[in-house]
Write an enzyme that holds these catalytic residues in place. Structure first.
Site, mmCIF file in Angstrom:
data_model
loop_
_atom_site.group_PDB
_atom_site.id
_atom_site.type_symbol
_atom_site.label_atom_id
_atom_site.label_comp_id
_atom_site.label_asym_id
_atom_site.label_seq_id
_atom_site.Cartn_x
_atom_site.Cartn_y
_atom_site.Cartn_z
ATOM 1 N N HIS A 1 -7.354 -4.456 9.713
ATOM 2 C CA HIS A 1 -6.796 -4.010 8.710
ATOM 3 C C HIS A 1 -5.472 -4.854 8.044
ATOM 4 O O HIS A 1 -4.655 -4.968 8.988
ATOM 5 C CB HIS A 1 -7.186 -2.438 8.181
ATOM 6 N N ASP B 1 -8.161 -2.372 13.776
ATOM 7 C CA ASP B 1 -8.950 -2.874 13.491
ATOM 8 C C ASP B 1 -8.839 -4.168 12.660
ATOM 9 O O ASP B 1 -10.576 -4.090 11.798
ATOM 10 C CB ASP B 1 -9.709 -1.445 13.156
ATOM 11 N N GLU C 1 -9.484 -1.921 4.553
ATOM 12 C CA GLU C 1 -10.421 -1.164 6.358
ATOM 13 C C GLU C 1 -11.518 -2.227 6.259
ATOM 14 O O GLU C 1 -11.693 -2.631 5.542
ATOM 15 C CB GLU C 1 -10.803 0.149 6.512
ATOM 16 N N ASP D 1 0.764 -1.338 0.211
ATOM 17 C CA ASP D 1 0.239 0.166 -0.203
ATOM 18 C C ASP D 1 0.946 1.427 -0.107
ATOM 19 O O ASP D 1 1.949 1.207 0.219
ATOM 20 C CB ASP D 1 -1.073 0.020 1.392
#
Ligand code: GLP
Length: 243
Positions: A141, A139, A146, A70
């Site tokens: 990810h 979370d 996400e 990313d």
């Protein structure tokens, strides 16, 4: 449901060494292999170990190709906080990998969709990712995928959540400077890797690690899909191990 090989290290440095063993074996088996790489604090001990092992003559990166997960949208490759710069500083500038053999999504792409398509095609042209490294966000990810109501397939643009912006603001002068969007490989891109190593260290990751591998597979915990991947090695440290 649960489906992974688990290695519990005593500390993050040792976790880095265990993960490096997997990379060393893969590169020995296939010197021109394609590795998928990740940013964040967690892989740093691994990158230090890979640099040391090449210096010691145990690994040779000259034919290895790499694709990063990313990049922040809007950051130039030489921006202090860009993931391209992170990779140069923490790994690429210290090993023999050829610059043309390293790809990171372009944060400044004018046509983001076209860049994402080209990124997928490049990985395909290389024959796919042999060994993918992953970290995990609080979370759940992976890359920047996400929590969502579905698992996104291909490389795409994402809006970052408040939780991720807050977690990553430590690298910027303030939360306002953290980009609000990013480009990430999709969950499908990640799942297509032949082999996956996930590194998770620190007590703050214990809860999400438990949900990921010992909870239900749910796009609200993106990493939980790894339970369906046939070749995952989880390298965690004692602090992150939930049992
Ligand atoms: C970022 C990256 C992820 C990484 C995560 C956790 O959001 N996009 O690839 O896994 O942070 O980072 P850390 O290892 O610093 O906790």
């Amino acid at each position: 449901m649960y489906h992974a090989r688990v290695i519990v290290a005593n500390n993050p440095e040792e976790a880095g060494k265990f993960a490096a063993d997997v990379f060393e074996a893969e590169i020995a088996k296939k010197p021109a292999c394609v590795i998928g790489l990740a940013t964040g604090s967690t892989p740093l001990p691994l990158y230090r170990e890979l640099i040391a092992r090449e210096k010691a003559g145990k690994i040779d990166f000259t034919r290895v190709r790499s694709a990063n997960l990313d990049e922040y949208k809007g950051l130039a490759p030489n921006h202090e906080q860009s993931y391209r710069k992170f990779m140069q500083d923490n790994l690429f500038d210290h090993i023999s990998i050829r610059p043309e053999n390293t790809i990171v999504p372009l944060g400044l792409a004018e046509d983001v969709d076209a860049m994402c398509d080209a990124y997928e095609r490049m990985i395909e042209a290389w024959g796919g990712v042999d060994l993918q490294l992953l970290g995990i966000g609080h979370d759940g990810h992976i890359g920047f995928n996400e929590p969502d109501d579905h698992f996104p397939a291909k490389t795409h643009e994402v809006k970052l959540t408040e939780m991720t912006i807050n977690a990553n603001k430590r690298f910027f002068n303030s939360a306002d400077e953290v980009p609000r969007a990013a480009i990430t490989m999709g969950i499908g891109t990640i799942m297509a890797a032949k082999k996956i190593v996930m590194m998770v260290t620190g007590a703050d990751k214990k809860e999400i690690l438990k949900k990921t591998f010992w909870g239900k597979v749910d796009p609200q915990v993106p990493a939980s899909i790894l339970q369906f991947h046939p070749d995952v090695t989880l390298v965690c440290d004692k602090d992150a191990y939930p049992f």
